[in-house]
Write an enzyme that holds these catalytic residues in place. Structure first.
Site, mmCIF file in Angstrom:
data_model
loop_
_atom_site.group_PDB
_atom_site.id
_atom_site.type_symbol
_atom_site.label_atom_id
_atom_site.label_comp_id
_atom_site.label_asym_id
_atom_site.label_seq_id
_atom_site.Cartn_x
_atom_site.Cartn_y
_atom_site.Cartn_z
ATOM 1 N N ALA A 124 -4.114 -16.580 -12.359
ATOM 2 C CA ALA A 124 -4.840 -17.836 -12.575
ATOM 3 C C ALA A 124 -6.128 -17.864 -11.758
ATOM 4 O O ALA A 124 -7.013 -18.681 -12.028
ATOM 5 C CB ALA A 124 -3.948 -19.006 -12.189
ATOM 6 N N TYR A 154 -10.665 -11.408 -5.419
ATOM 7 C CA TYR A 154 -9.362 -11.107 -6.025
ATOM 8 C C TYR A 154 -9.409 -11.476 -7.514
ATOM 9 O O TYR A 154 -8.975 -10.711 -8.380
ATOM 10 C CB TYR A 154 -8.287 -11.901 -5.282
ATOM 11 N N LYS A 158 -9.336 -9.008 -10.955
ATOM 12 C CA LYS A 158 -8.363 -9.199 -12.036
ATOM 13 C C LYS A 158 -9.086 -9.303 -13.377
ATOM 14 O O LYS A 158 -8.637 -8.759 -14.386
ATOM 15 C CB LYS A 158 -7.534 -10.470 -11.803
ATOM 16 N N GLU A 196 1.898 -14.586 2.918
ATOM 17 C CA GLU A 196 2.766 -15.532 2.210
ATOM 18 C C GLU A 196 1.929 -16.600 1.508
ATOM 19 O O GLU A 196 0.832 -16.915 1.921
ATOM 20 C CB GLU A 196 3.765 -16.185 3.174
ATOM 21 N N LYS A 197 2.527 -17.167 0.427
ATOM 22 C CA LYS A 197 1.835 -18.210 -0.325
ATOM 23 C C LYS A 197 2.423 -19.578 0.031
ATOM 24 O O LYS A 197 3.423 -19.654 0.740
ATOM 25 C CB LYS A 197 1.963 -17.918 -1.817
ATOM 26 N N ALA A 198 1.786 -20.635 -0.524
ATOM 27 C CA ALA A 198 2.117 -22.002 -0.091
ATOM 28 C C ALA A 198 3.614 -22.341 -0.111
ATOM 29 O O ALA A 198 4.139 -22.837 0.900
ATOM 30 C CB ALA A 198 1.321 -23.014 -0.909
ATOM 31 N N ARG A 225 -1.384 -27.869 -7.375
ATOM 32 C CA ARG A 225 -1.046 -26.565 -7.952
ATOM 33 C C ARG A 225 0.219 -26.727 -8.790
ATOM 34 O O ARG A 225 0.942 -27.714 -8.666
ATOM 35 C CB ARG A 225 -0.718 -25.528 -6.855
HETATM 36 P P1 NAD Z 1 3.450 -8.191 -3.841
HETATM 37 O O1 NAD Z 1 2.347 -8.024 -2.839
HETATM 38 O O2 NAD Z 1 4.798 -8.563 -3.345
HETATM 39 O O3 NAD Z 1 3.577 -6.878 -4.727
HETATM 40 C C1 NAD Z 1 2.529 -5.981 -4.938
HETATM 41 C C2 NAD Z 1 3.024 -4.600 -4.574
HETATM 42 O O4 NAD Z 1 1.974 -3.653 -4.796
HETATM 43 C C3 NAD Z 1 3.420 -4.484 -3.089
HETATM 44 O O5 NAD Z 1 4.764 -4.094 -2.952
HETATM 45 C C4 NAD Z 1 2.481 -3.424 -2.552
HETATM 46 O O6 NAD Z 1 3.051 -2.569 -1.563
HETATM 47 C C5 NAD Z 1 2.118 -2.651 -3.820
HETATM 48 N N1 NAD Z 1 0.901 -1.895 -3.621
HETATM 49 C C6 NAD Z 1 -0.257 -2.337 -3.102
HETATM 50 N N2 NAD Z 1 -1.122 -1.329 -2.996
HETATM 51 C C7 NAD Z 1 -0.487 -0.213 -3.467
HETATM 52 C C8 NAD Z 1 -0.879 1.144 -3.608
HETATM 53 N N3 NAD Z 1 -2.082 1.551 -3.224
HETATM 54 N N4 NAD Z 1 0.013 2.001 -4.134
HETATM 55 C C9 NAD Z 1 1.267 1.594 -4.490
HETATM 56 N N5 NAD Z 1 1.680 0.315 -4.384
HETATM 57 C C10 NAD Z 1 0.805 -0.579 -3.876
HETATM 58 O O7 NAD Z 1 2.920 -9.244 -4.893
HETATM 59 P P2 NAD Z 1 3.677 -9.985 -6.089
HETATM 60 O O8 NAD Z 1 3.693 -11.426 -5.765
HETATM 61 O O9 NAD Z 1 4.942 -9.286 -6.409
HETATM 62 O O10 NAD Z 1 2.627 -9.781 -7.276
HETATM 63 C C11 NAD Z 1 2.759 -8.769 -8.266
HETATM 64 C C12 NAD Z 1 1.531 -8.787 -9.160
HETATM 65 O O11 NAD Z 1 1.380 -10.073 -9.769
HETATM 66 C C13 NAD Z 1 0.227 -8.503 -8.421
HETATM 67 O O12 NAD Z 1 -0.594 -7.740 -9.259
HETATM 68 C C14 NAD Z 1 -0.373 -9.862 -8.236
HETATM 69 O O13 NAD Z 1 -1.765 -9.819 -8.131
HETATM 70 C C15 NAD Z 1 0.074 -10.572 -9.516
HETATM 71 N N6 NAD Z 1 0.117 -12.033 -9.347
HETATM 72 C C16 NAD Z 1 1.062 -12.585 -8.537
HETATM 73 C C17 NAD Z 1 1.089 -13.965 -8.379
HETATM 74 C C18 NAD Z 1 2.132 -14.615 -7.514
HETATM 75 O O14 NAD Z 1 2.131 -15.835 -7.447
HETATM 76 N N7 NAD Z 1 3.002 -13.890 -6.840
HETATM 77 C C19 NAD Z 1 0.148 -14.767 -9.027
HETATM 78 C C20 NAD Z 1 -0.811 -14.164 -9.833
HETATM 79 C C21 NAD Z 1 -0.804 -12.792 -9.999
#
Ligand code: NAD
Length: 331
Positions: A124, A154, A158, A196-198, A225
């Site tokens: 988002a 960020y 995306k 961490e998030k909110a 949100r």
């Molecule tokens: P997260 O940080 O827990 O997971 C991302 C993973 O990517 C981590 O485990 C990290 O170690 C791995 N990573 C980062 N760099 C790396 C590299 N160079 N090689 C291998 N692995 C690598 O985050 P999440 O909350 O599980 O999010 C997963 C996806 O969803 C992400 O792409 C994030 O941008 C997207 N996203 C998440 C949210 C949310 O609210 N959690 C919202 C919007 C988008």
């Protein structure tokens, strides 16, 4: 090794919050799953049939993990965190370079290997900041993404990567599915350390603060949100993968709430009354909500679980982590 009977999936970012839950779900559904990440899941053992520790910024690693025409690839690996990580400005170069390099490597190798379908987790955060100045009626309709004006690097990365995947779809016919996640939360998410998030930060603070005490909150707490529980997020991801719709499409909840009200909700769950001290801090846009018109139309489905149900499960998990950490520190 994968067997001929099972569908095969590669989950990139399998050590992360959403990735580790997704692996569990895919294995349950009967997939043979290879997970890859620079770290293993922190809170439980990965359910993946094979887990490879590796840095996806390295082409040699990507060649090693993407060595076959997987039926489904899920690309969740990203350099990401909550507002404290994304909006401080200190991590901009890493966020852009690391995540873009991962996406460039994966789609290039995936296309070469003839993968059948790839899912990309966008966010988002790609939506223009000027459409989210109001706490009441933010505009996050998918088509409002352009003219583009995300409020963080960020979000720009995306948006670039959405376009990268879509160009491989147009030029090489790679089947692509793109979702824009809106604040996913749940047990086993990052709950401390600055990423961490909110929802997790509030749960941690409520768990750590004694009844009648005071906890800090960034901003005036009036920013709004919506938050989506992990199980519903994964349901949406699988429905999108099984559909003919490429996206991008929002996967989020339409139950918008202010951060003050979210804190009140958590206090009620915990049975505590805590004063809030508002302090300056990185915030992001003023209001954001998922717009689910497109997902309803294309997938005939939308998330409908109430926020409080997910927050109860999340608070109980985080409060347990807080207690376990405290008992390790105090002899
Ligand atoms: P997260 O940080 O827990 O997971 C991302 C993973 O990517 C981590 O485990 C990290 O170690 C791995 N990573 C980062 N760099 C790396 C590299 N160079 N090689 C291998 N692995 C690598 O985050 P999440 O909350 O599980 O999010 C997963 C996806 O969803 C992400 O792409 C994030 O941008 C997207 N996203 C998440 C949210 C949310 O609210 N959690 C919202 C919007 C988008």
């Amino acid at each position: 090794m994968s067997t001929k009977q099972n569908k095969t999936a590669l989950v990139c970012g399998a050590g992360g919050f959403i990735g580790s839950h997704l692996v569990k779900k895919l294995v349950k559904e009967g997939f043979w799953v290879r997970g890859v990440d620079i770290k293993r899941p922190e809170y439980s053992k990965s359910a993946a049939n094979e887990f490879i520790l590796g840095d996806l910024r390295e082409q040699s690693v990507v060649r090693k993990v993407l060595d076959q025409p997987f039926d489904e690839v899920y690309q969740l690996a990203a350099d990401m965190g909550g507002a404290g990580y994304i909006f401080s400005g200190d991590n901009d170069a890493n966020v852009m370079h690391n995540s873009a390099t991962i996406n460039l490597n994966i789609i290039h190798q995936g296309q070469k290997m003839g993968i059948k379908k790839i899912f990309f987790s966008s966010s988002a955060c790609i939506y223009p900041a000027h459409n989210q100045l109001s706490t009441k009626k933010p505009n996050c309709k998918e088509e409002s993404a352009y003219p583009a004006a995300p409020d963080s690097e960020y979000g720009w990365e995306k948006l670039f990567s959405e376009r990268l995947y879509l160009s491989f779809f147009r030029n090489f016919g790679v089947q692509v599915r793109i979702a824009r996640f809106h604040n996913i939360f749940g047990p086993e998410e990052t709950w401390r350390g600055g990423k961490e998030k909110a929802p997790a930060a509030i749960c941690r603070k409520v768990a750590e603060t004694p009844n009648g005490g005071t906890m800090e909150m960034w901003g005036d707490g009036k920013q709004t949100r919506s938050f989506l529980y992990i199980d519903e997020c994964l349901k949406g991801v699988r429905k999108l993968m099984n559909s003919k719709f490429t996206g991008p499409v929002n996967i989020g909840s339409e139950e918008m709430i202010s951060i003050n009200d979210l804190a009140d909700m958590v206090m009620k769950i915990a049975g505590k009354k805590i004063k809030i001290k508002h302090i300056a801090g990185p915030l992001g846009v003023r209001g954001r909500n998922s717009d689910n018109r497109l997902i309803r139309e294309k997938l005939n489905w939308e998330p409908n679980q109430s926020l409080i149900k997910g927050m109860e499960k999340t608070y109980h998990w985080i409060s347990k982590q807080v207690q376990m950490t405290a008992s390790k520190v105090t002899p």
